[in-house]
Scaffold this motif. Structure first.
Motif, mmCIF file in Angstrom:
data_model
loop_
_atom_site.group_PDB
_atom_site.id
_atom_site.type_symbol
_atom_site.label_atom_id
_atom_site.label_comp_id
_atom_site.label_asym_id
_atom_site.label_seq_id
_atom_site.Cartn_x
_atom_site.Cartn_y
_atom_site.Cartn_z
ATOM 1 N N ASP A 167 -0.048 2.240 -3.653
ATOM 2 C CA ASP A 167 -1.288 3.023 -3.562
ATOM 3 C C ASP A 167 -1.009 4.463 -3.137
ATOM 4 O O ASP A 167 -1.384 5.410 -3.812
ATOM 5 C CB ASP A 167 -2.275 2.381 -2.575
ATOM 6 C CG ASP A 167 -2.719 0.990 -3.032
ATOM 7 O OD1 ASP A 167 -2.260 0.569 -4.106
ATOM 8 O OD2 ASP A 167 -3.512 0.354 -2.333
ATOM 9 N N ILE A 168 -0.351 4.607 -2.005
ATOM 10 C CA ILE A 168 -0.137 5.965 -1.487
ATOM 11 C C ILE A 168 1.160 6.555 -2.047
ATOM 12 O O ILE A 168 1.326 7.765 -2.083
ATOM 13 C CB ILE A 168 -0.129 5.956 0.064
ATOM 14 C CG1 ILE A 168 -1.320 5.146 0.600
ATOM 15 C CG2 ILE A 168 -0.190 7.363 0.626
ATOM 16 C CD1 ILE A 168 -1.367 4.992 2.098
ATOM 17 N N LYS A 169 2.032 5.704 -2.476
ATOM 18 C CA LYS A 169 3.304 6.106 -3.114
ATOM 19 C C LYS A 169 4.136 7.042 -2.242
ATOM 20 O O LYS A 169 4.503 8.142 -2.649
ATOM 21 C CB LYS A 169 3.032 6.762 -4.477
ATOM 22 C CG LYS A 169 2.297 5.856 -5.452
ATOM 23 C CD LYS A 169 2.224 6.508 -6.831
ATOM 24 C CE LYS A 169 1.576 5.607 -7.853
ATOM 25 N NZ LYS A 169 0.097 5.541 -7.749
ATOM 26 N N VAL A 170 4.373 6.602 -1.024
ATOM 27 C CA VAL A 170 5.218 7.417 -0.148
ATOM 28 C C VAL A 170 6.594 6.791 0.075
ATOM 29 O O VAL A 170 7.442 7.399 0.726
ATOM 30 C CB VAL A 170 4.537 7.699 1.220
ATOM 31 C CG1 VAL A 170 3.415 8.700 1.053
ATOM 32 C CG2 VAL A 170 4.039 6.412 1.862
ATOM 33 N N ILE A 171 6.797 5.577 -0.412
ATOM 34 C CA ILE A 171 8.155 5.003 -0.330
ATOM 35 C C ILE A 171 8.559 4.484 -1.705
ATOM 36 O O ILE A 171 7.702 4.312 -2.574
ATOM 37 C CB ILE A 171 8.289 3.852 0.705
ATOM 38 C CG1 ILE A 171 7.238 2.752 0.472
ATOM 39 C CG2 ILE A 171 8.209 4.405 2.107
ATOM 40 C CD1 ILE A 171 7.484 1.489 1.270
ATOM 41 N N VAL A 189 0.839 -1.209 0.000
ATOM 42 C CA VAL A 189 0.000 0.000 0.000
ATOM 43 C C VAL A 189 0.871 1.255 0.000
ATOM 44 O O VAL A 189 0.636 2.202 -0.765
ATOM 45 C CB VAL A 189 -0.944 -0.001 1.235
ATOM 46 C CG1 VAL A 189 -1.545 1.386 1.475
ATOM 47 C CG2 VAL A 189 -2.061 -1.027 1.058
ATOM 48 N N LEU A 190 1.905 1.258 0.844
ATOM 49 C CA LEU A 190 2.786 2.426 0.949
ATOM 50 C C LEU A 190 3.507 2.671 -0.375
ATOM 51 O O LEU A 190 3.693 3.808 -0.780
ATOM 52 C CB LEU A 190 3.814 2.221 2.073
ATOM 53 C CG LEU A 190 3.256 2.118 3.495
ATOM 54 C CD1 LEU A 190 4.382 1.861 4.492
ATOM 55 C CD2 LEU A 190 2.493 3.371 3.902
ATOM 56 N N LYS A 191 3.865 1.575 -1.054
ATOM 57 C CA LYS A 191 4.615 1.700 -2.309
ATOM 58 C C LYS A 191 3.701 2.056 -3.471
ATOM 59 O O LYS A 191 3.945 3.006 -4.206
ATOM 60 C CB LYS A 191 5.281 0.353 -2.629
ATOM 61 C CG LYS A 191 6.700 0.277 -2.140
ATOM 62 C CD LYS A 191 7.343 -1.013 -2.636
ATOM 63 C CE LYS A 191 8.664 -1.226 -1.910
ATOM 64 N NZ LYS A 191 9.096 -2.613 -1.911
#
Lengths: 314, 256
Positions: free
Chosen positions: B252-256, B248-250
């Motif tokens: 969907d939300i693209k924060v990492i 999800v972080l990578k």
């Protein structure tokens, strides 16, 4: 006059919730006028010069240059009596909570606070720590309403103009019994929660102070800042300048990653504008899950150390 | 110095909250009740003021059905001198102005110097009672106090404002002040306190029919909030949960 919105100055500018309250007042139908009081009245009237309103009422008085409960209760009561609005509307702020009940008791007008939405002839308010919604109605001719943060969007305000009217109100010096000193801010450290892209936020579900470092470790691998809910700050586990909520900062990061935050209403009003909310909590009924985009029902202490490990390795 | 502390008994934060059959409130038969947490801080502040002054009286006042005697007794065990219960049926009053008027009619007889209350209750959360009473009894008022300093005929309070701002306000007595949570560390009752509380007086007051007030607002219905948000529930064992969060972080939300 159908609706009168009583405005609030937030360090010289119109309080965000006052602007939302105007949008809320518009949704009640009928004419909307606003009242601004004190030394910032002219600049606040100027701020609203492009908004379609019936009238902007201004009160200036030497005893109420800045906010005090005694003066505001008196002025607002007098204006309600002379203008007879059906609805008196405000943002649900600390200032509203400080003086509006006095107006309600003085004029015997019911005050329905902290409204999140309208449904037909009733007003919806969260109760029991936001686990239930209650519909509240009034049969009185006049009613005072306060709207919760983000209940209405100020983007819907129609452009236009308004008449400005200066009201003359006489106050006796004996009305203001309390002495208010100037507001001040305490040490805020070098943490700027409001501009952080990612917040790792800690709630009481972290269980004990010894577990706080895992939040900082997760924040480190995510390049995030650490924030907290009130119970954690009250317990002394985290500095108060990291607090998010009605008495702390109002944040809207790209990701709000909450660890054991239950989602009490006082906290949620300060973060529900976040672009994405990922919440971990053991309690499947935690109100935070109602606003979360990603709900992880599980133990923070089991999941987060493994997550840190995975992020370090990826 | 004669201090009143307003205490409410409310459902605990972990309690089940089943709706009542008429859906106007909750079915209290399976609810576990506690002292409203902010009121606990107000009680502690009252006890601290009395101890600092070396004299005075702390009277704890609550409104509700017989179940509320438990929180009054708890306050007495912590050190309050006596209690007053304003009797009410199981269908508790939810109109804040009516609540304020009922308390004011009882408090009026007692001539308190100071009325302390929690900033709001965890049940209806109207957050008005202390200020309403202050106005109805002609007292000065302040809210969200996080520090109090009692002086001769005056009280100075540090008020919490929004966004980390504060303000000192000095008020003449009598005053009604609402207390913000966290300003002190509420004590636990001692064994001696618990034993002593049994001998302390709880006066039960039934307001007469002529005191019946007509409500200006009513709570018509309660309901479980419907979430409008699409929430993805991430489930499974710890390994699966961690893998999905990373995803999800990578992606969907693209924060990492």
């Amino acid at each position: 006059m159908d609706t009168l919105v009583v405005l609030e100055s937030s360090r010289g500018s119109l309080h965000r919730l006052s602007k939302e309250a105007i949008a809320g007042a518009k949704s009640l139908g009928g004419t909307v006028s606003v009242l601004t009081i004190g030394k910032d009245a002219d600049s606040i009237a100027q701020e609203l010069s492009g908004v379609q309103l019936d009238e902007i009422l201004i009160v200036k008085n030497e005893y109420v240059e800045s906010y005090n409960a005694d003066g505001y209760a008196e002025i607002v009561s007098q204006v309600i009596q002379s203008e007879s609005p059906k609805n008196i509307v405000l943002g649900h702020t600390y200032q509203t909570r400080d003086f509006v009940p006095r107006v309600s008791a003085r004029l015997d007008i019911p005050f329905i606070p902290d409204i999140i939405s309208l449904s037909e002839s009733s007003f919806v308010k969260q109760v029991l720590n936001a686990k239930l919604n209650a519909s509240i109605s009034s049969t009185n001719d006049q009613v005072i309403l306060s709207f919760q943060s983000a209940a209405f969007s100020d983007e819907s305000l129609e452009a236009g103009g308004s008449e400005v009217r200066l009201l003359n109100i006489n106050l006796d010096s004996t009305i203001v019994r309390s002495k208010s000193e100037d507001p001040f801010q305490e040490e805020a450290g070098d943490v700027d929660l409001e501009s952080a892209e990612i917040l790792v936020s800690v709630g009481r579900g972290i269980e004990k102070e010894e577990n706080i470092p895992i939040a900082f470790e997760l924040a480190k691998v995510l390049n995030a800042e650490v924030s907290a809910s009130r119970p954690v700050v009250d317990a002394g586990w985290i500095d108060s300048f990291r607090q998010v909520g009605s008495s702390g900062s109002n944040v809207a990061p790209k990701l709000y990653f909450s660890l054991g935050v239950s989602g009490a209403i006082q906290h949620v009003v300060g973060m529900k504008g976040s672009k994405s909310i990922l919440a971990i909590n053991k309690d499947p009924d935690a109100p935070i899950f109602e606003i979360a985009d990603y709900a992880v029902i599980g133990d923070v202490l089991e999941i987060v150390p493994k997550l840190i490990e995975a992020l370090e390795n990826s | 110095m004669k201090i009143a502390v307003l205490v409410k008994q409310v459902p605990g934060s972990e309690s089940a909250l089943p709706l009542s059959p008429n859906e106007k409130w909750i079915d209290e038969s399976s609810v576990t009740f506690v002292m409203n947490p902010p009121d606990n801080f107000a009680l502690e502040e009252a006890l601290l003021i009395k101890e600092k002054n070396g004299e005075g009286e702390v009277v704890v006042i609550s409104m509700g059905p017989s179940r509320i005697q438990k929180v009054i007794r708890e306050a007495l065990a912590k050190g309050a001198d006596r209690g007053i219960q304003i009797e009410e049926s199981d269908d508790i009053e939810k109109d804040p102005l009516t609540v304020g008027k009922k308390f004011a009619s009882v408090l009026k007889e007692e001539n308190f110097d100071l009325v302390l209350s929690g900033l709001q209750s965890d049940d209806t959360g109207m957050g008005q009672t202390g200020v309403l009473i202050g106005e109805l009894l002609g007292m000065s008022t302040a809210t969200l106090a996080i520090k109090t300093e009692v002086k001769e005929n005056k009280i100075k309070v540090k008020r919490e404002l929004e966004s980390g701002w504060f303000q000192w306000v000095e008020l003449p007595l009598p005053a009604s002040i609402s207390i913000q949570s966290g300003l002190n560390i509420p004590r636990y009752p001692s064994l001696k306190g618990i034993m002593g509380a049994k001998k302390k007086e709880i006066k039960e007051i039934l307001l007469s029919a002529q005191n019946q007030l007509s409500n200006l607002q009513s709570m018509d219905k309660v309901s479980i909030p419907q979430t409008s948000k699409q929430t993805e529930v991430i489930e499974g064992d710890t390994e699966a949960i961690v893998a999905r969060i990373v995803d999800v972080l990578k992606k969907d939300i693209k924060v990492i």
